[in-house]
Design a protein around this motif. Structure first.
Motif, short mmCIF file in Angstrom:
data_model
loop_
_atom_site.label_atom_id
_atom_site.label_comp_id
_atom_site.label_asym_id
_atom_site.label_seq_id
_atom_site.Cartn_x
_atom_site.Cartn_y
_atom_site.Cartn_z
N ILE A 31 0.85 -1.20 0.00
CA ILE A 31 0.00 0.00 0.00
C ILE A 31 0.88 1.24 0.00
O ILE A 31 1.72 1.41 0.88
N TYR A 32 0.66 2.13 -0.97
CA TYR A 32 1.45 3.35 -1.02
C TYR A 32 0.64 4.60 -0.79
O TYR A 32 1.16 5.68 -0.53
N GLY A 33 -0.66 4.50 -0.91
CA GLY A 33 -1.52 5.67 -0.69
C GLY A 33 -2.76 5.24 0.06
O GLY A 33 -3.18 4.08 -0.03
N ALA A 49 -10.90 12.35 1.23
CA ALA A 49 -9.55 12.79 1.57
C ALA A 49 -8.56 11.70 1.19
O ALA A 49 -8.90 10.52 1.19
N LEU A 50 -7.35 12.12 0.86
CA LEU A 50 -6.29 11.14 0.60
C LEU A 50 -4.98 11.65 1.15
O LEU A 50 -4.78 12.85 1.35
N ILE A 51 -4.08 10.68 1.40
CA ILE A 51 -2.74 11.01 1.87
C ILE A 51 -1.76 10.20 1.05
O ILE A 51 -1.93 8.99 0.87
N THR A 52 -0.74 10.86 0.53
CA THR A 52 0.22 10.22 -0.37
C THR A 52 1.41 9.67 0.41
O THR A 52 1.56 9.97 1.61
N TYR A 94 -15.87 4.72 3.50
CA TYR A 94 -15.03 3.57 3.15
C TYR A 94 -13.57 3.98 3.19
O TYR A 94 -13.19 5.03 2.65
N CYS A 95 -12.75 3.14 3.79
CA CYS A 95 -11.32 3.39 3.65
C CYS A 95 -10.82 2.67 2.41
O CYS A 95 -11.39 1.65 1.99
N ASN A 96 -9.81 3.24 1.84
CA ASN A 96 -9.28 2.78 0.55
C ASN A 96 -7.76 2.76 0.63
O ASN A 96 -7.15 3.73 1.09
N GLY A 97 -7.18 1.64 0.23
CA GLY A 97 -5.74 1.54 0.15
C GLY A 97 -5.33 1.36 -1.29
O GLY A 97 -5.92 0.54 -2.02
N LYS A 98 -4.33 2.13 -1.70
CA LYS A 98 -3.90 2.09 -3.10
C LYS A 98 -2.59 1.33 -3.19
O LYS A 98 -1.59 1.72 -2.59
N GLY A 99 -2.62 0.23 -3.90
CA GLY A 99 -1.44 -0.60 -4.08
C GLY A 99 -1.42 -1.14 -5.49
O GLY A 99 -1.64 -0.41 -6.46
N ARG A 101 -3.60 -2.72 -6.67
CA ARG A 101 -4.96 -2.36 -7.06
C ARG A 101 -5.57 -1.62 -5.88
O ARG A 101 -4.93 -1.44 -4.85
N ASP A 102 -6.80 -1.16 -6.06
CA ASP A 102 -7.49 -0.51 -4.95
C ASP A 102 -8.05 -1.57 -4.01
O ASP A 102 -8.66 -2.55 -4.44
N TYR A 103 -7.85 -1.34 -2.73
CA TYR A 103 -8.43 -2.19 -1.70
C TYR A 103 -9.47 -1.38 -0.93
O TYR A 103 -9.26 -0.18 -0.69
N TRP A 104 -10.54 -2.05 -0.52
CA TRP A 104 -11.66 -1.37 0.14
C TRP A 104 -12.05 -2.07 1.43
O TRP A 104 -12.03 -3.30 1.51
N GLY A 105 -12.44 -1.26 2.41
CA GLY A 105 -13.06 -1.80 3.58
C GLY A 105 -14.54 -2.02 3.35
O GLY A 105 -15.07 -1.73 2.27
N GLN A 106 -15.23 -2.50 4.39
CA GLN A 106 -16.65 -2.82 4.25
C GLN A 106 -17.53 -1.61 4.44
O GLN A 106 -18.72 -1.64 4.12
N GLY A 107 -16.97 -0.53 4.96
CA GLY A 107 -17.74 0.69 5.17
C GLY A 107 -18.25 0.82 6.59
O GLY A 107 -18.51 -0.18 7.28
#
Length: 114
Positions: A31-33, A49-52, A94-99, A101-107
């Motif tokens: 995960i990078y973002g 919102a996002l953080i790099t 939803y939280c999102n992790g960018k690696g 591919r995109d990963y998602w939580g359940q909300g």
């Protein structure tokens, strides 16, 4: 694989605050973002919102100066501090992790209502 689990949602009155937490497990080194999205009933999912990787942040205009995204990389967690909440902030977050591919939580549901 990466698994994401959100927590911290709930019911809050207008003007109140909530802090969402996302915990990542699995292949977290990929995960990078990190980001938070939300989806209100009848609306499309939108970026909040996002953080790099270099800790730059970006916010939707509707939440600027009210929400803050942060992360604890050592603990594989990121957060969304939400202040001065408004009824229009009501949504599933939803939280999102960018690696690879995109990963998602359940909300997690956030409801702002008096």
């Amino acid at each position: 694989q990466v698994q994401l689990v959100e927590s911290g949602g709930g019911l809050v009155q207008p003007g109140g605050s909530l802090r969402l937490t996302c915990v990542a497990s699995g292949s977290t080194a990929s995960i990078y973002g990190m980001a938070w999205y939300r989806q209100a009933p009848g609306k499309q999912r939108e970026l909040v919102a996002l953080i790099t990787p270099n800790s730059s942040t970006n916010y939707a205009d509707s939440v600027k100066d009210r929400f803050t995204i942060s992360r604890n990389k050592a603990r594989n967690r990121w957060y969304l501090q939400m202040n001065t909440l408004k009824p229009e902030d009501t949504a599933v977050y939803y939280c999102n992790g960018k690696g690879h591919r995109d990963y998602w939580g359940q909300g997690t549901q956030v409801t702002v209502s008096s």
